[in-house]
Design an enzyme around this catalytic site. Structure first.
Site, PDB file in Angstrom:
ATOM      1  N   ASN A   8      20.548 -25.241 -49.077  1.00  0.00           N
ATOM      2  CA  ASN A   8      19.542 -25.812 -48.028  1.00  0.00           C
ATOM      3  C   ASN A   8      18.725 -24.700 -47.743  1.00  0.00           C
ATOM      4  OD1 ASN A   8      17.859 -26.665 -45.932  1.00  0.00           O
ATOM      5  ND2 ASN A   8      19.739 -26.965 -44.488  1.00  0.00           N
ATOM      6  N   LYS A  10      15.893 -24.331 -45.926  1.00  0.00           N
ATOM      7  CA  LYS A  10      15.380 -24.410 -44.489  1.00  0.00           C
ATOM      8  C   LYS A  10      13.689 -24.024 -44.746  1.00  0.00           C
ATOM      9  CE  LYS A  10      19.917 -23.883 -42.753  1.00  0.00           C
ATOM     10  NZ  LYS A  10      20.909 -23.355 -41.577  1.00  0.00           N
ATOM     11  N   HIS A  96      20.153 -32.976 -39.921  1.00  0.00           N
ATOM     12  CA  HIS A  96      20.556 -31.723 -39.845  1.00  0.00           C
ATOM     13  C   HIS A  96      20.688 -31.094 -38.422  1.00  0.00           C
ATOM     14  CE1 HIS A  96      21.066 -27.378 -40.220  1.00  0.00           C
ATOM     15  NE2 HIS A  96      21.475 -27.277 -41.494  1.00  0.00           N
ATOM     16  N   GLU A 168      29.249 -30.590 -40.783  1.00  0.00           N
ATOM     17  CA  GLU A 168      28.527 -29.164 -40.550  1.00  0.00           C
ATOM     18  C   GLU A 168      28.743 -28.978 -38.977  1.00  0.00           C
ATOM     19  OE1 GLU A 168      25.481 -27.685 -43.334  1.00  0.00           O
ATOM     20  OE2 GLU A 168      24.525 -28.803 -41.827  1.00  0.00           O
TER      21      GLU A 168
HETATM   22  P1  PGA Z   1      24.695 -21.556 -43.387  1.00  0.00           P
HETATM   23  O1  PGA Z   1      23.838 -23.063 -43.186  1.00  0.00           O
HETATM   24  O2  PGA Z   1      25.248 -21.937 -44.706  1.00  0.00           O
HETATM   25  O3  PGA Z   1      23.671 -20.554 -43.436  1.00  0.00           O
HETATM   26  O4  PGA Z   1      25.747 -21.634 -42.236  1.00  0.00           O
HETATM   27  C1  PGA Z   1      24.305 -24.407 -43.552  1.00  0.00           C
HETATM   28  C2  PGA Z   1      23.450 -25.281 -43.161  1.00  0.00           C
HETATM   29  O5  PGA Z   1      22.633 -25.096 -42.134  1.00  0.00           O
HETATM   30  O6  PGA Z   1      23.098 -26.362 -43.938  1.00  0.00           O
END
Ligand code: PGA
Length: 254
Positions: A8, A10, A96, A168
């Site tokens: 991801n 982002k 998310h 998550e």
């Molecule tokens: P992270 O993010 O691996 O940086 O903790 C996970 C996500 O937001 O899907």
């Protein structure tokens, strides 16, 4: 079940960054027999570019990070499942926790987005997870099962093959803090019990459920040893091509 690893990205990366990622990643993966399902959820502005760039890499899923439930309309700044289909994008993350917390994605909106994707034969990777308060008050199971039930409202049994769940915990995202693999395993088994109740045992057992939140090259193996954990949704570690590749090579077979 074959593990699934979704990056991801982002709101990171320019086109030049994506090109640089691709150049390294394509070399890494060349001639390797990858035994995981894998993909990357890229910023919507780069979907077309990434889809074109990654076309030589077999089976990579280029995914969206969100998809509006309306086909089209006056929704300034949004993109719809229909526009994603137009780019041959096969699916999207939905709900998310950053969308839930910062962009007002309620359980109802998450449900509408999920439905619009599966009704149009697209993959919905539905994210659920409790806050630190919920966790500390032993409410993780209650909160997560409620989110699952609301997200899947009116999803028909035959549409469940287009659903992936990503558990998550909000407190584990980007923090370096993780629940133990036993905690995740037991929570996912509760999710499967609920899915069995809502659908049937076959759906419950075949549903892909990912863990996400501070997954890295060191802890992935521990999570992946659990049968209930079918893969990972990975944020920051997926930004670097070498790190992303080493996630795909979690069992050291490549
Ligand atoms: P992270 O993010 O691996 O940086 O903790 C996970 C996500 O937001 O899907």
């Amino acid at each position: 079940m074959k593990k699934t690893i979704i990056g991801n990205w982002k709101m990171f990366k320019t086109q030049a960054d994506i090109k640089a990622f691709y150049t390294i990643f394509a070399k890494q993966i060349k001639n390797k027999k990858i035994d995981v399902n894998f993909g990357i959820a890229v910023p919507s502005i780069h979907l077309k570019y990434a889809k074109e760039l990654f076309k030589e890499i077999k089976n990579v899923l280029i995914l969206s990070q969100d998809a509006h439930y309306a086909k089209e309309g006056a929704f300034t700044g949004n993109i719809s499942w229909y526009q994603l289909q137009d780019l041959k994008i096969k699916g999207s993350l939905v709900g998310h926790s950053e969308r839930r917390q910062m962009f007002g994605d309620t359980d109802d909106i998450v449900n509408k987005k999920t439905l619009s994707l599966v009704e149009n034969k697209m993959l919905a990777i539905v994210c659920i997870g409790e806050t630190i308060d919920d966790y500390q008050n032993n409410k993780s199971i209650e909160v997560v099962l409620n989110q699952v039930q609301l997200a899947l409202k009116n999803v028909a049994i035959e549409q469940m093959k287009n659903i992936i769940l990503a558990y998550e915990p909000v407190w584990a995202i980007g923090t370096g803090k993780v629940p133990t693999s036993d905690e995740v395993d037991s929570l996912i088994s509760k999710i499967r019990d609920l899915i069995k109740k809502l659908y049937d045992d076959k759906v419950a057992q075949s549903l892909t459920v990912l863990y996400g939140g501070s997954v890295n090259n060191k802890n992935i193996k521990d999570f992946f040893q659990k049968d209930n954990i079918n893969g990972a949704l990975v944020g920051s570690v997926s930004l670097d091509p070498n790190n992303y590749f080493s996630l795909l090579n979690w069992n050291g077979n490549l």
